[in-house]
Design a protein around this motif. Structure first.
Motif, PDB file in Angstrom:
ATOM      1  N   ARG A 156       0.837  -1.193   0.000  1.00 24.50           N
ATOM      2  CA  ARG A 156       0.000   0.000   0.000  1.00 24.50           C
ATOM      3  C   ARG A 156       0.873   1.244   0.000  1.00 24.50           C
ATOM      4  N   THR A 157       0.320   2.329  -0.482  1.00 31.72           N
ATOM      5  CA  THR A 157       0.985   3.618  -0.441  1.00 31.72           C
ATOM      6  C   THR A 157       0.179   4.521   0.469  1.00 31.72           C
ATOM      7  N   VAL A 186       6.243  10.299  11.237  1.00 35.69           N
ATOM      8  CA  VAL A 186       7.605  10.024  11.655  1.00 35.69           C
ATOM      9  C   VAL A 186       7.749  10.473  13.103  1.00 35.69           C
ATOM     10  N   VAL A 187       8.911  10.228  13.678  1.00 38.19           N
ATOM     11  CA  VAL A 187       9.099  10.575  15.070  1.00 38.19           C
ATOM     12  C   VAL A 187       9.014  12.084  15.261  1.00 38.19           C
ATOM     13  N   ARG A 188       8.638  12.492  16.478  1.00 38.99           N
ATOM     14  CA  ARG A 188       8.423  13.903  16.774  1.00 38.99           C
ATOM     15  C   ARG A 188       9.681  14.721  16.517  1.00 38.99           C
ATOM     16  N   GLY A 189       9.490  15.887  15.913  1.00 41.35           N
ATOM     17  CA  GLY A 189      10.588  16.800  15.676  1.00 41.35           C
ATOM     18  C   GLY A 189      11.447  16.468  14.477  1.00 41.35           C
ATOM     19  N   THR A 190      10.975  15.587  13.617  1.00 42.01           N
ATOM     20  CA  THR A 190      11.762  15.195  12.452  1.00 42.01           C
ATOM     21  C   THR A 190      11.245  15.884  11.201  1.00 42.01           C
ATOM     22  N   PRO A 191      11.935  16.906  10.698  1.00 45.23           N
ATOM     23  CA  PRO A 191      11.540  17.499   9.425  1.00 45.23           C
ATOM     24  C   PRO A 191      12.430  16.938   8.323  1.00 45.23           C
ATOM     25  N   PRO A 192      12.031  16.923   7.060  1.00 44.70           N
ATOM     26  CA  PRO A 192      10.647  17.162   6.675  1.00 44.70           C
ATOM     27  C   PRO A 192       9.842  15.860   6.736  1.00 44.70           C
ATOM     28  N   ALA A 193       8.526  15.977   6.863  1.00 43.07           N
ATOM     29  CA  ALA A 193       7.684  14.786   6.874  1.00 43.07           C
ATOM     30  C   ALA A 193       7.712  14.141   5.488  1.00 43.07           C
ATOM     31  N   PRO A 194       7.681  12.817   5.425  1.00 42.68           N
ATOM     32  CA  PRO A 194       7.702  12.160   4.110  1.00 42.68           C
ATOM     33  C   PRO A 194       6.438  12.461   3.326  1.00 42.68           C
ATOM     34  N   LEU A 195       6.617  12.568   2.009  1.00 43.87           N
ATOM     35  CA  LEU A 195       5.464  12.798   1.137  1.00 43.87           C
ATOM     36  C   LEU A 195       4.574  11.569   1.076  1.00 43.87           C
ATOM     37  N   TRP A 196       5.177  10.403   1.099  1.00 46.41           N
ATOM     38  CA  TRP A 196       4.429   9.162   0.968  1.00 46.41           C
ATOM     39  C   TRP A 196       5.226   8.001   1.528  1.00 46.41           C
ATOM     40  N   GLY A 218      13.365  -2.041   5.834  1.00 45.81           N
ATOM     41  CA  GLY A 218      12.535  -3.241   5.833  1.00 45.81           C
ATOM     42  C   GLY A 218      11.767  -3.344   4.533  1.00 45.81           C
ATOM     43  N   ALA A 219      10.455  -3.472   4.637  1.00 43.30           N
ATOM     44  CA  ALA A 219       9.600  -3.584   3.456  1.00 43.30           C
ATOM     45  C   ALA A 219       9.010  -2.243   3.045  1.00 43.30           C
ATOM     46  N   SER A 220       9.444  -1.149   3.650  1.00 39.40           N
ATOM     47  CA  SER A 220       8.846   0.163   3.387  1.00 39.40           C
ATOM     48  C   SER A 220       9.776   1.072   2.606  1.00 39.40           C
ATOM     49  N   VAL A 221       9.166   1.913   1.778  1.00 38.59           N
ATOM     50  CA  VAL A 221       9.889   2.927   1.022  1.00 38.59           C
ATOM     51  C   VAL A 221       9.234   4.273   1.329  1.00 38.59           C
ATOM     52  N   PHE A 222      10.050   5.273   1.677  1.00 42.53           N
ATOM     53  CA  PHE A 222       9.554   6.604   2.002  1.00 42.53           C
ATOM     54  C   PHE A 222      10.094   7.606   0.991  1.00 42.53           C
ATOM     55  N   GLY A 223       9.281   8.563   0.598  1.00 42.09           N
ATOM     56  CA  GLY A 223       9.715   9.628  -0.292  1.00 42.09           C
ATOM     57  C   GLY A 223       9.760  10.950   0.458  1.00 42.09           C
ATOM     58  N   HIS A 224      10.939  11.587   0.482  1.00 44.50           N
ATOM     59  CA  HIS A 224      11.121  12.889   1.125  1.00 44.50           C
ATOM     60  C   HIS A 224      11.530  13.902   0.063  1.00 44.50           C
TER      61      HIS A 224
END
Length: 410
Positions: free
Chosen positions: A10-11, A17-27, A380-386
Motif C-alpha cells: 500500500r501507499t 515520523v518521530v516527533r521533531g523530524t523534518p521534513p515529513a515524508p510525502l508518501w 525493511g519492506a517500506s519505502v519513504f519519499g522525502h
C-alpha cells in the motif's frame, strides 16, 4: 502481466515520523518483500518522475510524486540490480541471460545469452551510453574449485546488436578480482596481482588492453577505489586512508582515522567519494564502523570535520560503516545504516539538520537513494519519499555515495 497494487502493498500519503523530524515524508509505500534494500543497491529513475523497484519476483514502477505504482509485472526470478541502458530500457541479469524490459509498462523486450556456457556472470559493471555497450565481469565455472587458476574476463555486450562486442581476459591474481572504471572518454581496468595491483587503459572499441601500471604501495588487506574527480586511487581499511595518483607508485598522503583513543581494533572504513561542494570545493567523504562521518581535504589529506552518529544496537552482529548519499543541490548529506536511522548533515560543517526513523525496529537496516533533491529511504519492506532537502533545515547538534572496491595487498 501488469497489475495494480495488491492488498499487501500500500501507499500512504504523509506517513508519520518521530516527533521533531523534518521534513515529513510525502508518501510511504509498503511492499510484501522485506529485502528491498538488498535488491536495490542502485535505484533507476526516469526524469525524476518514476523510480524502478526490484521486489523479487516482481518489478514495480513507482511515481515519485505520490509513491503509487504506475505498473507492476511479475515473473522476474532474479535478485540482480537493474541497469539502465538505451532510452526506455532496463536490463536485468537472469542466470546466464540478459533480460531487457520496457520502462513504460515493464513488458519484456528481448532476452539474450550473456556469455559462453563455461563462463558465469560475476557482476555487471555499467553501461556506456555513448557506445551502447554494457560491460560485465565473467569468470570460469571452475574458479570456485580450490587450487584452480581463476579465469576472469571483462566483456562488452552491444545492446543494439544484442551480441558480444569483445572479450578481454584479465591477468588477475589468485583471487581473480577485477574492477572496471567507465567514463565517456576512456575505459580503465584495475586488477589484483601479486605484490599489489595493476591499472591499465582499455580501448572500448576493441577491448585491447594497454601496458599496465603497477601499484605496490597498497597495504595488505586494504580495499581500493578509484575516484575520477580527484584522479586518485584510495586505499582504505584498518582505520586508515591513503591516496596516490593513478600513475604514481607512492601515496601523496596517509590519514589515520583512528586517532581518537577508541578501541584497539581499527574500524572498517567505507569507500571514499569526492563531491564538489559550493564554498568548499572538492571534498572527500568517508565513514567508519564506529559511526563516524568524515569530510577530508583530498589535496592535503586533512580532516575538515567529523560527526559521530548514534551507535549501532549492542546486539548487532556486524558493525558496519554508514552509507552516504548527497542531494543534487549539494546542500544535504544523508548518512544511513542501523541505530540512528537516517541523519541529514550539512556537508560544509557536519551539523545535524534532522533525523528520520520509521516505526520499524531501529536495529533494521536503512538504505537511501537521492533523485535530484528527493530522498528515497528504504527500511525493511517500506519505502519513504522525502522532498525539499535543498534547504538548511532547523539548527541541530554540531548521496548512489559509494565506491568500487578491489582488495589489494603487498
Amino acid at each position: 502481466m501488469t497489475s495494480p497494487a495488491v492488498a499487501t502493498r500500500r501507499t500512504t500519503a504523509g506517513a508519520a515520523v518521530v516527533r521533531g523530524t523534518p521534513p515529513a515524508p510525502l508518501w510511504r509505500y509498503d511492499s510484501k518483500n522485506e529485502f528491498l534494500w538488498q535488491y536495490n543497491s542502485l535505484l533507476w529513475h526516469s526524469d525524476g518522475k518514476v523510480i524502478y523497484l526490484v521486489e523479487h519476483p516482481e518489478l514495480t514502477a513507482l511515481g515519485m510524486g505520490d509513491g503509487r505504482p504506475v505498473w507492476q509485472r511479475g515473473g522476474f526470478d532474479t535478485r540482480e540490480t537493474l541497469v539502465s541502458t538505451e532510452p526506455g530500457t532496463l536490463v536485468l541479469t537472469r542466470n546466464d541471460r540478459f533480460l531487457a524490459v520496457s520502462t513504460e509498462d515493464g513488458r519484456q523486450l528481448w532476452t539474450k545469452r550473456t556469455a559462453h556456457p563455461d563462463l558465469l556472470v560475476d557482476a555487471v559493471a555499467g553501461y556506456d551510453k555513448g557506445r551502447g555497450l554494457l560491460y560485465y565481469r565473467a569468470v570460469g565455472r571452475e574458479n570456485t574449485v580450490l587450487g584452480t587458476a581463476p579465469r576472469t574476463y571483462v566483456i562488452a555486450f552491444d545492446t543494439a546488436a544484442r551480441a558480444e562486442r569483445w572479450r578481454l581476459k584479465v591477468p588477475a591474481g589468485e583471487e581473480g578480482e577485477v574492477m572496471l572504471e567507465i567514463a565517456p572518454d576512456d575505459l580503465k581496468v584495475m586488477y589484483a596481482v601479486e605484490g599489489g595491483l595493476a591499472l591499465a587503459d582499455v580501448d572500448p572499441r576493441t577491448g585491447t588492453m594497454g601496458r599496465p601500471f603497477r601499484h605496490t604501495w597498497t597495504p595488505s588487506g586494504g580495499t581500493l577505489s578509484v575516484n575520477r574527480l580527484t584522479g586518485h586511487i584510495y586505499a582504505f581499511g584498518g582505520g586508515r586512508l591513503a591516496a596516490a595518483p593513478l600513475r604514481v607508485n607512492k601515496p601523496v598522503w596517509p590519514l589515520n582515522l583512528s586517532d581518537d583513543g577508541g578501541a584497539a581494533e581499527p574500524p572498517v572504513v567505507s569507500a571514499p567519494t569526492a563531491v564538489g561542494i559550493p564554498g568548499l570545493g572538492t571534498v572527500l567523504y568517508v565513514t567508519d564502523a564506529r559511526r563516524n562521518v568524515f569530510a577530508i581535504d583530498p589535496v592535503r589529506g586533512r580532516e575538515i570535520w567529523r560527526r559521530t552518529l548514534l551507535p549501532d544496537p549492542p546486539y548487532a552482529l556486524v558493525k558496519s560503516a554508514p552509507g552516504l548519499a548527497m542531494t543534487r543541490s549539494r546542500h544535504t548529506l544523508l548518512a544511513y545504516g542501523r541505530g540512528a536511522g537516517v541523519v541529514a548533515l550539512d556537508p560544509r560543517t557536519g551539523a545535524v539538520k534532522w533525523t528520520f526513523q520509521s516505526k520499524q525496529s531501529a536495529s533494521s537496516l536503512y538504505q537511501v537513494h537521492t533523485v535530484d533533491d528527493t530522498a528515497v529511504i528504504m527500511n525493511g519492506a517500506s519505502v519513504f519519499g522525502h522532498r525539499g532537502l535543498q534547504g538548511h533545515g532547523p539548527p541541530g547538534h554540531q548521496g548512489v555515495l559509494g565506491g568500487h572496491r578491489l582488495n589489494g595487498g603487498t
